[in-house]
Design an enzyme around this catalytic site. Structure first.
Site, PDB file in Angstrom:
ATOM      1  N   GLY A  31       0.693  -5.421  -9.234  1.00 58.02           N
ATOM      2  CA  GLY A  31      -0.304  -5.513 -10.293  1.00 58.02           C
ATOM      3  C   GLY A  31      -0.715  -4.156 -10.838  1.00 58.02           C
ATOM      4  N   LEU A  33      -0.699  -3.513 -13.983  1.00 62.46           N
ATOM      5  CA  LEU A  33       0.575  -3.401 -14.710  1.00 62.46           C
ATOM      6  C   LEU A  33       0.528  -2.389 -15.847  1.00 62.46           C
ATOM      7  CD1 LEU A  33       1.584  -7.186 -14.848  1.00 62.46           C
ATOM      8  CD2 LEU A  33       2.162  -5.470 -13.111  1.00 62.46           C
ATOM      9  N   HIS A  37       6.330  -1.685 -15.595  1.00 65.65           N
ATOM     10  CA  HIS A  37       6.496  -3.048 -15.062  1.00 65.65           C
ATOM     11  C   HIS A  37       6.996  -3.988 -16.164  1.00 65.65           C
ATOM     12  CE1 HIS A  37       3.035  -1.582 -12.397  1.00 65.65           C
ATOM     13  NE2 HIS A  37       4.038  -1.754 -11.568  1.00 65.65           N
ATOM     14  N   GLY A 149      12.397  -0.817 -10.177  1.00 64.03           N
ATOM     15  CA  GLY A 149      12.323   0.430 -10.937  1.00 64.03           C
ATOM     16  C   GLY A 149      12.883   1.601 -10.139  1.00 64.03           C
ATOM     17  N   ASP A 152      10.871   4.142  -7.779  1.00 62.11           N
ATOM     18  CA  ASP A 152      10.770   4.076  -6.314  1.00 62.11           C
ATOM     19  C   ASP A 152      12.188   4.054  -5.741  1.00 62.11           C
ATOM     20  OD1 ASP A 152       7.729   3.551  -5.865  1.00 62.11           O
ATOM     21  OD2 ASP A 152       8.313   2.266  -7.524  1.00 62.11           O
TER      22      ASP A 152
END
Ligand code: AMP
Length: 282
Positions: A31, A33, A37, A149, A152
């Site tokens: 969350g 966001l 995201h 993504g 990370d």
């Protein structure tokens, strides 16, 4: 967009879609966001797939409980953003739904070397928690595509390994490029906690990554690493690591290596806010 809080409800909904021939694209999140995201949600919608986003602030991946307490929550705004991005399904479980009877009831995985370096070393137990929650979510959603993504980077490697260990080779893991602010700062839910002066210097992490990329002609990474650490410290950061690694194995490198795909990775704190970023060296 349909919102589900219970596993049996989302499972029922998705299995009907699958029987009707739909494929499912899944974006797990915590969350707060932002456009990073939403770029994953847009990918998940490609080829007419049912896009599923989950929002769950996973307690088991926070090695620092203060970090969990301060993790930004903005569920109403998140729902609006997901609707505007055309997301089909939001899964919004509570802790009891994910960890019925406690976290010790949910399978944890051993990621070996990946859990001993960089994020693994600095955040003990973090990837164990990531593995638990993503494993659980994969069993619930059973997606065709899982969108992650590159922001990370190490987490992407861990989750790829998780999918393998779970024997879920039918799930295709898609790594999407990092969405950045105009000054290069990687978008992150944590950025909203930066004060204005902190925000101004935050893009230094990106500038360091660029300089690591540019200076690869020099051969020795150690000198470049020291320069980056010194610059970060001089501006008020507490760098946790400035690293160069083999992009496939995450083996740490002290020299740039020709003919080896490499990734530069940085973690640094400004005040109590911990930021990470990385760049594949071209
Ligand atoms: P989070 O909610 O921050 O744990 O992130 C959920 C997913 O969004 C993970 O796969 C992240 O790697 C991805 N993500 C976070 N920030 C970005 C970004 N700036 N660009 C692209 N993907 C991102």
């Amino acid at each position: 967009m349909v919102i589900f809080k219970k596993i049996k409800d989302i499972k029922g909904y998705l299995s009907a879609k699958k029987v009707a021939g739909a494929s499912v694209g899944f974006v797990p999140t915590m969350g707060a966001l932002h456009s990073g995201h939403l770029s994953l949600v847009e990918k998940a919608r490609e080829n007419g797939a049912v896009s599923v986003c989950s929002i769950f602030v996973n307690p088991t991946q926070f090695n620092d409980k203060k970090d969990l307490e301060k993790y930004p929550v903005s569920i109403d705004a998140d729902i609006e953003l997901l609707i505007s991005a055309g997301c089909d399904v939001l899964f919004l479980p509570d802790v009891e739904e994910i960890y019925p009877g406690g976290e010790s009831n949910i399978k944890a995985y051993d990621f070996g070397y990946l859990d001993t370096v960089l994020e693994g070393a600095k955040r003990p137990g973090h990837f164990r928690g990531v593995g638990q929650v993503v494993g659980r979510l994969l069993e619930i959603v059973e997606p065709d595509h899982l969108y992650l993504g590159q922001k990370d980077y190490q987490q992407c490697m861990v989750i790829k390994k998780l999918v393998e260990m779970m024997g879920m080779s039918q799930v295709k893991v898609v790594i999407c490029q990092t969405v950045r602010e105009a000054d290069g700062l990687a978008m992150s839910s944590r950025n909203r906690r930066l004060t204005e002066p902190q925000r101004v210097i935050a893009s230094l992490i990106y500038q360091c990554l660029i300089s690591i990329q540019t200076k690869q002609v020099s051969g020795s990474f150690e000198i470049v690493r020291k320069e980056c650490e010194d610059i970060l410290k001089a501006k008020g950061f507490a760098p946790e690591y400035v690293a160069l690694a083999d992009a496939n194995s995450l083996t740490l490198l002290s020299e740039y290596k020709q003919d080896t795909p490499m990734v530069a990775l940085i973690a640094a704190k400004i005040g109590d806010i911990r930021l990470i970023d990385n760049m594949l060296l071209a």
